[in-house]
Design an enzyme around this catalytic site. Structure first.
Site, PDB file in Angstrom:
ATOM      1  N   TRP A   1      13.462 132.596 105.734  1.00 29.07           N
ATOM      2  CA  TRP A   1      13.911 133.147 104.396  1.00 29.07           C
ATOM      3  C   TRP A   1      13.827 131.788 103.261  1.00 29.07           C
ATOM      4  O   TRP A   1      14.499 130.730 103.776  1.00 29.07           O
ATOM      5  CB  TRP A   1      15.112 133.610 104.271  1.00 29.07           C
ATOM      6  CG  TRP A   1      15.362 134.806 104.948  1.00 29.07           C
ATOM      7  CD1 TRP A   1      14.909 135.275 106.188  1.00 29.07           C
ATOM      8  CD2 TRP A   1      15.853 136.126 104.406  1.00 29.07           C
ATOM      9  NE1 TRP A   1      15.173 136.521 106.431  1.00 29.07           N
ATOM     10  CE2 TRP A   1      15.548 137.275 105.374  1.00 29.07           C
ATOM     11  CE3 TRP A   1      16.317 136.519 103.199  1.00 29.07           C
ATOM     12  CZ2 TRP A   1      15.987 138.514 105.009  1.00 29.07           C
ATOM     13  CZ3 TRP A   1      16.542 137.663 102.760  1.00 29.07           C
ATOM     14  CH2 TRP A   1      16.536 138.870 103.825  1.00 29.07           C
ATOM     15  N   ASP A  60      15.317 130.774 100.401  1.00 27.94           N
ATOM     16  CA  ASP A  60      16.223 131.253  99.396  1.00 27.94           C
ATOM     17  C   ASP A  60      16.752 130.244  98.516  1.00 27.94           C
ATOM     18  O   ASP A  60      17.778 130.593  97.662  1.00 27.94           O
ATOM     19  CB  ASP A  60      17.511 132.083 100.321  1.00 27.94           C
ATOM     20  CG  ASP A  60      17.767 130.984 101.429  1.00 27.94           C
ATOM     21  OD1 ASP A  60      17.516 129.809 101.739  1.00 27.94           O
ATOM     22  OD2 ASP A  60      18.774 131.570 102.085  1.00 27.94           O
ATOM     23  N   ASP A 114      20.443 139.253  93.461  1.00 28.51           N
ATOM     24  CA  ASP A 114      21.354 140.439  94.163  1.00 28.51           C
ATOM     25  C   ASP A 114      22.355 140.652  93.225  1.00 28.51           C
ATOM     26  O   ASP A 114      23.513 140.648  93.213  1.00 28.51           O
ATOM     27  CB  ASP A 114      22.474 139.221  94.982  1.00 28.51           C
ATOM     28  CG  ASP A 114      22.927 139.976  96.302  1.00 28.51           C
ATOM     29  OD1 ASP A 114      22.687 141.300  96.411  1.00 28.51           O
ATOM     30  OD2 ASP A 114      23.947 139.622  96.728  1.00 28.51           O
ATOM     31  N   SER A 120      25.153 137.112  98.555  1.00 32.93           N
ATOM     32  CA  SER A 120      23.842 136.196  98.476  1.00 32.93           C
ATOM     33  C   SER A 120      23.590 136.135  97.109  1.00 32.93           C
ATOM     34  O   SER A 120      22.406 136.161  96.627  1.00 32.93           O
ATOM     35  CB  SER A 120      22.862 136.767  99.208  1.00 32.93           C
ATOM     36  OG  SER A 120      23.066 136.820 100.565  1.00 32.93           O
ATOM     37  N   ASP A 129      15.633 143.732  97.905  1.00 27.38           N
ATOM     38  CA  ASP A 129      16.738 144.115  96.859  1.00 27.38           C
ATOM     39  C   ASP A 129      16.133 144.206  95.449  1.00 27.38           C
ATOM     40  O   ASP A 129      16.741 145.186  94.950  1.00 27.38           O
ATOM     41  CB  ASP A 129      18.031 143.464  97.178  1.00 27.38           C
ATOM     42  CG  ASP A 129      18.796 143.579  98.346  1.00 27.38           C
ATOM     43  OD1 ASP A 129      18.022 144.201  99.100  1.00 27.38           O
ATOM     44  OD2 ASP A 129      19.760 142.757  98.654  1.00 27.38           O
ATOM     45  N   HIS A 160      15.450 150.825 101.608  1.00 26.14           N
ATOM     46  CA  HIS A 160      15.416 151.502 102.869  1.00 26.14           C
ATOM     47  C   HIS A 160      15.508 153.160 102.705  1.00 26.14           C
ATOM     48  O   HIS A 160      15.820 153.477 101.373  1.00 26.14           O
ATOM     49  CB  HIS A 160      16.304 150.935 103.801  1.00 26.14           C
ATOM     50  CG  HIS A 160      17.877 151.234 103.273  1.00 26.14           C
ATOM     51  ND1 HIS A 160      18.549 152.268 103.535  1.00 26.14           N
ATOM     52  CD2 HIS A 160      18.503 150.243 102.586  1.00 26.14           C
ATOM     53  CE1 HIS A 160      19.626 152.146 102.919  1.00 26.14           C
ATOM     54  NE2 HIS A 160      19.819 150.880 102.491  1.00 26.14           N
ATOM     55  N   TRP A 165      18.314 154.287 100.430  1.00 20.00           N
ATOM     56  CA  TRP A 165      18.274 153.881  99.256  1.00 20.00           C
ATOM     57  C   TRP A 165      17.372 154.412  98.304  1.00 20.00           C
ATOM     58  O   TRP A 165      17.711 155.440  97.533  1.00 20.00           O
ATOM     59  CB  TRP A 165      17.935 152.191  99.169  1.00 20.00           C
ATOM     60  CG  TRP A 165      18.323 151.605  97.961  1.00 20.00           C
ATOM     61  CD1 TRP A 165      18.617 151.905  96.738  1.00 20.00           C
ATOM     62  CD2 TRP A 165      18.581 150.094  97.886  1.00 20.00           C
ATOM     63  NE1 TRP A 165      18.889 150.975  95.775  1.00 20.00           N
ATOM     64  CE2 TRP A 165      18.659 149.760  96.495  1.00 20.00           C
ATOM     65  CE3 TRP A 165      18.593 149.009  98.814  1.00 20.00           C
ATOM     66  CZ2 TRP A 165      19.012 148.436  95.878  1.00 20.00           C
ATOM     67  CZ3 TRP A 165      18.669 147.684  98.083  1.00 20.00           C
ATOM     68  CH2 TRP A 165      19.145 147.576  96.923  1.00 20.00           C
ATOM     69  N   ASN A 176      18.723 145.744 107.150  1.00 20.68           N
ATOM     70  CA  ASN A 176      19.293 146.911 107.341  1.00 20.68           C
ATOM     71  C   ASN A 176      19.390 147.486 108.790  1.00 20.68           C
ATOM     72  O   ASN A 176      19.123 146.767 109.855  1.00 20.68           O
ATOM     73  CB  ASN A 176      18.931 147.859 106.552  1.00 20.68           C
ATOM     74  CG  ASN A 176      20.071 148.890 106.033  1.00 20.68           C
ATOM     75  OD1 ASN A 176      20.204 149.992 106.335  1.00 20.68           O
ATOM     76  ND2 ASN A 176      20.698 148.259 104.828  1.00 20.68           N
ATOM     77  N   TRP A 197      26.495 147.593 104.767  1.00 18.35           N
ATOM     78  CA  TRP A 197      25.214 146.779 105.200  1.00 18.35           C
ATOM     79  C   TRP A 197      25.880 145.459 105.738  1.00 18.35           C
ATOM     80  O   TRP A 197      25.106 144.955 106.169  1.00 18.35           O
ATOM     81  CB  TRP A 197      24.172 146.502 103.862  1.00 18.35           C
ATOM     82  CG  TRP A 197      25.188 145.894 102.808  1.00 18.35           C
ATOM     83  CD1 TRP A 197      25.594 146.685 101.549  1.00 18.35           C
ATOM     84  CD2 TRP A 197      25.655 144.523 102.648  1.00 18.35           C
ATOM     85  NE1 TRP A 197      26.491 145.926 100.892  1.00 18.35           N
ATOM     86  CE2 TRP A 197      26.450 144.625 101.276  1.00 18.35           C
ATOM     87  CE3 TRP A 197      25.584 143.575 103.192  1.00 18.35           C
ATOM     88  CZ2 TRP A 197      26.919 143.629 100.527  1.00 18.35           C
ATOM     89  CZ3 TRP A 197      26.225 142.239 102.775  1.00 18.35           C
ATOM     90  CH2 TRP A 197      26.894 142.193 101.571  1.00 18.35           C
ATOM     91  N   LYS A 241      15.215 139.976 109.030  1.00 19.81           N
ATOM     92  CA  LYS A 241      16.557 139.301 109.277  1.00 19.81           C
ATOM     93  C   LYS A 241      16.774 138.540 110.592  1.00 19.81           C
ATOM     94  O   LYS A 241      16.645 139.425 111.768  1.00 19.81           O
ATOM     95  CB  LYS A 241      17.695 140.557 109.213  1.00 19.81           C
ATOM     96  CG  LYS A 241      19.018 139.925 109.338  1.00 19.81           C
ATOM     97  CD  LYS A 241      19.336 139.101 108.286  1.00 19.81           C
ATOM     98  CE  LYS A 241      20.960 138.603 108.397  1.00 19.81           C
ATOM     99  NZ  LYS A 241      21.622 138.062 107.473  1.00 19.81           N
ATOM    100  N   GLU A 301      22.523 135.296 111.762  1.00 21.07           N
ATOM    101  CA  GLU A 301      22.845 134.761 110.743  1.00 21.07           C
ATOM    102  C   GLU A 301      23.683 135.950 109.689  1.00 21.07           C
ATOM    103  O   GLU A 301      23.039 136.928 109.628  1.00 21.07           O
ATOM    104  CB  GLU A 301      21.728 134.439 110.158  1.00 21.07           C
ATOM    105  CG  GLU A 301      21.030 133.153 110.704  1.00 21.07           C
ATOM    106  CD  GLU A 301      19.710 132.538 109.967  1.00 21.07           C
ATOM    107  OE1 GLU A 301      19.578 133.106 108.910  1.00 21.07           O
ATOM    108  OE2 GLU A 301      19.064 131.606 110.482  1.00 21.07           O
ATOM    109  N   ASP A 354      25.834 138.188 107.242  1.00 23.08           N
ATOM    110  CA  ASP A 354      25.396 138.850 106.000  1.00 23.08           C
ATOM    111  C   ASP A 354      26.330 138.332 104.826  1.00 23.08           C
ATOM    112  O   ASP A 354      25.946 138.422 103.646  1.00 23.08           O
ATOM    113  CB  ASP A 354      25.672 140.412 106.015  1.00 23.08           C
ATOM    114  CG  ASP A 354      24.304 141.100 107.128  1.00 23.08           C
ATOM    115  OD1 ASP A 354      23.468 140.679 107.112  1.00 23.08           O
ATOM    116  OD2 ASP A 354      24.901 141.822 107.855  1.00 23.08           O
TER     117      ASP A 354
END
Length: 456
Positions: free
Chosen positions: A146, A148, A187, A193, A233, A278, A281, A317, A377, A405, A409, A411
Site C-alpha cells: 500500500w 498510502d 476515507d 485511515s 473505498d 464488496h 456495499w 473485507n 469492517w 490487505k 496490519e 484496521d
C-alpha cells in the site's frame, strides 16, 4: 477506512536517508524539499516536476517520462464530473499494448520484503512451535504493498529494482502488486485511515504529484509488470455516501484524481483494477446500475485507458468468494457473496462499455458468519486467513484471487481518545485492544493464523 501505514516503516526500508547524499531513486529536490540535494555516486539529481527531483542513474537530464506525462497545470482544466469527455484531450499516450488475457498468467508475484519481515518477526514471537511454523509460511504468500503516503513512493523503486534483478537472475517474469491510496480527503465516510492530503490545502495538486512520483519509479523498470488496485473505498463512497458532507465535498476531487491516476499509470503500462467495494456495499440491487455507470463514465472521461483491466472487490473485507450458505447478516440481498456480486455487476459493466474483469481479496475471508452487521469492517473477531492467491478462480470473470490487505496490519485503533478513532473499531465484534491503523496487531495476526481456512 482500512489502512494508514506507519511512516516509521521507511526507516528500515530506505536507510540511505541518513547518509550525506540522497540514494539512487531517492528525492533530491523540489518545492518544499529540505533534504539532500546531491546524489550518491553514479546518480544525478533529475527534475521530474516542480515538486519532485529524483536521483536517477547517469547524467542530470530530465527523464523522458516528463515529455509523455501531463503536467499539473494542464490537468487542472479537465472535467471530472462526467459526460463531456473533456478529460481525454490531455491524456498522455502509451505505445505499449496490454496482453489480451489475464495479466497474472505467466508471472511470478513479487514478495514484499517489508511484509515478509513483519511476518517473520511476528512468528518468532509465537511460543507454540506448530503455530510458529504455520505463521512463517505467511511470509511466502504474496500481498499488495500500500502506497498510502507520498513519502513511501521511493520504496516502489527499491522493490521494482529488486524484482528486476530477480527476473534477470532467474529468467522468470516478475509482477509487483501495489495499492494506489492517497486521494485528498481520503476515507470520506470513516475516520480510521484519513489521509495526508486535504482538498482545502492543495490536496488535488499534491495527489497528482504523488501519482507522478509512482509513475517515475515504474518508468525505470519496463520489464517488471505492475498491477495496481486504485483507491480503496473512494468510488464506492460516491455511489452510496454522498449524504455525508465530506464525501459530497470530495466528489469532484475523487473523480479528477482517479481519472488522472488512470491516465498516467496507463502511460507506463500498469494493469489497473478500480476498487468496487464488496457485495454488502455495491452488491445491493439498487446500487449495481449506478456503480456501473460511475465506473464507465470515469473510464470514458480518462480516454478508455487500455491498461484498465477491471475492478477489485472485497479489499480488506471478510466476504467469501462463494459462501456455502448466506450469512444471516446478508438477509435481503441475493448477492450475498462476492461471486454473486460479480456475476450481477459484470453484465451491467459490459453494457456500459467498462471491461468486466475482477480480482477478489480473500486474505481474511477464511471464516464466515462472524460479524454482527454486514458493515462491520474493523479487526473483526474470529477471522482467519483465506484462500491463497491463485488464478484458478473458477470464473471467467475473475482474473485472480489475491491478498490485498496484509493480514496482521491493523484496521483501526480501539482507543476512544485517539484522533483517528472510528466507532466501528469499538463494536462488540471488533478485536480489542487494537493499535492505530496500519501498525502491527500481533494478537490479531495470531488469530488469522490459527483460524486460516484452508489451514496453513
Amino acid at each position: 477506512m482500512f489502512r494508514f501505514a506507519a511512516l516509521l516503516a521507511l526507516a528500515s526500508l530506505i536507510p540511505a536517508f541518513v547518509e550525506a547524499a540522497a540514494p539512487l531513486y531517492g528525492q533530491c529536490g523540489g518545492i518544499g524539499w529540505n533534504g539532500d540535494t546531491t546524489c550518491v555516486s553514479g546518480a544525478s539529481c533529475s527534475k521530474l516536476n516542480d515538486y519532485y527531483s529524483q536521483c536517477l542513474p547517469g547524467s542530470a537530464t530530465t527523464p523522458s517520462t516528463t515529455t509523455t506525462r501531463t503536467s499539473t497545470s494542464t490537468t487542472t482544466t479537465r472535467t471530472s464530473t462526467g459526460g463531456t469527455g473533456t478529460g481525454t484531450s490531455s491524456a498522455p499516450t502509451s505505445t505499449a499494448t496490454p496482453d489480451a488475457g489475464n495479466p497474472f498468467t505467466g508471472y511470478t508475484i513479487y514478495l514484499t520484503p517489508y511484509y515478509a519481515d513483519e511476518v517473520k518477526a511476528a512468528a518468532n514471537a509465537i511460543t507454540d512451535s506448530t503455530q510458529k511454523a504455520k505463521a512463517l509460511t505467511v511470509a511466502n504468500i504474496p500481498t499488495f504493498t500500500w502506497f498510502d503516503v507520498i513519502a513511501k513512493t521511493p520504496t516502489l523503486g527499491t522493490y521494482l529494482a529488486d524484482a528486476d534483478a530477480k527476473s534477470k537472475a532467474s529468467g522468470q517474469k516478475y509482477l509487483v502488486q501495489i495499492v494506489v491510496y492517497d486521494l485528498p480527503d481520503r476515507d470520506c465516510a470513516a475516520l480510521a485511515s484519513n489521509g495526508e492530503f486535504s482538498i482545502a490545502n492543495n490536496g488535488l495538486a499534491n495527489y497528482k504529484t504523488y501519482i507522478d512520483q509512482l509513475v517515475a519509479q515504474i518508468k525505470q523498470y519496463p520489464n517488471v509488470r505492475v498491477v495496481a488496485v486504485i483507491e480503496p473505498d473512494s468510488l464506492a463512497n460516491l455511489v452510496t455516501n454522498l449524504n455525508v458532507a465530506k464525501c459530497s465535498g470530495a466528489q469532484a476531487a475523487y473523480k479528477s484524481g482517479v481519472t488522472y491516476a488512470m491516465q498516467q499509470l496507463n502511460a507506463v503500462g500498469v494493469y489497473m483494477y478500480l476498487d468496487a467495494g464488496h457485495a454488502g456495499w455495491l452488491g445491493w440491487p439498487a446500487n449495481l446500475t449506478p456503480a456501473a455507470q460511475l465506473f464507465a463514465q470515469l473510464y470514458k472521461d480518462a480516454g478508455s485507458p487500455k491498461f484498465v483491466r477491471g475492478l477489485a472487490t472485497n479489499v480488506a473485507n471478510y466476504n467469501a468468494l462463494s459462501a456455502a450458505s448466506p450469512d444471516p447478516i446478508t438477509q435481503g440481498n441475493n448477492n450475498y457473496d462476492e461471486i454473486h456480486y460479480i456475476n450481477a455487476l459484470g453484465p451491467a459493466l459490459s453494457s456500459q462499455g467498462f471491461p468486466a474483469h475482477f480480482i477478489v481479496d480473500q486474505g481474511r475471508s477464511g471464516v464466515q458468519n462472524i460479524r454482527s452487521q454486514w458493515g462491520d469492517w474493523c479487526n473483526v473477531k474470529g477471522a482467519g486467513f483465506g484462500t491463497r492467491p491463485t488464478t484458478n478462480t473458477g470464473s471467467s470473470l475473475i482474473d485472480a484471487i489475491v491478498w490485498v490487505k496484509p493480514g496482521g496490519e491493523c484496521d483501526g485503533t480501539s482507543n476512544t481518545s485517539a484522533a483517528r478513532y472510528d466507532s466501528h473499531c469499538g463494536l462488540s465484534d471488533a478485536a480489542q485492544p487494537a493499535p492505530e491503523a496500519g501498525t502491527w496487531f500481533q494478537a490479531y495476526f495470531e488469530t488469522l493464523v490459527k483460524n486460516a481456512s484452508p489451514a496453513l
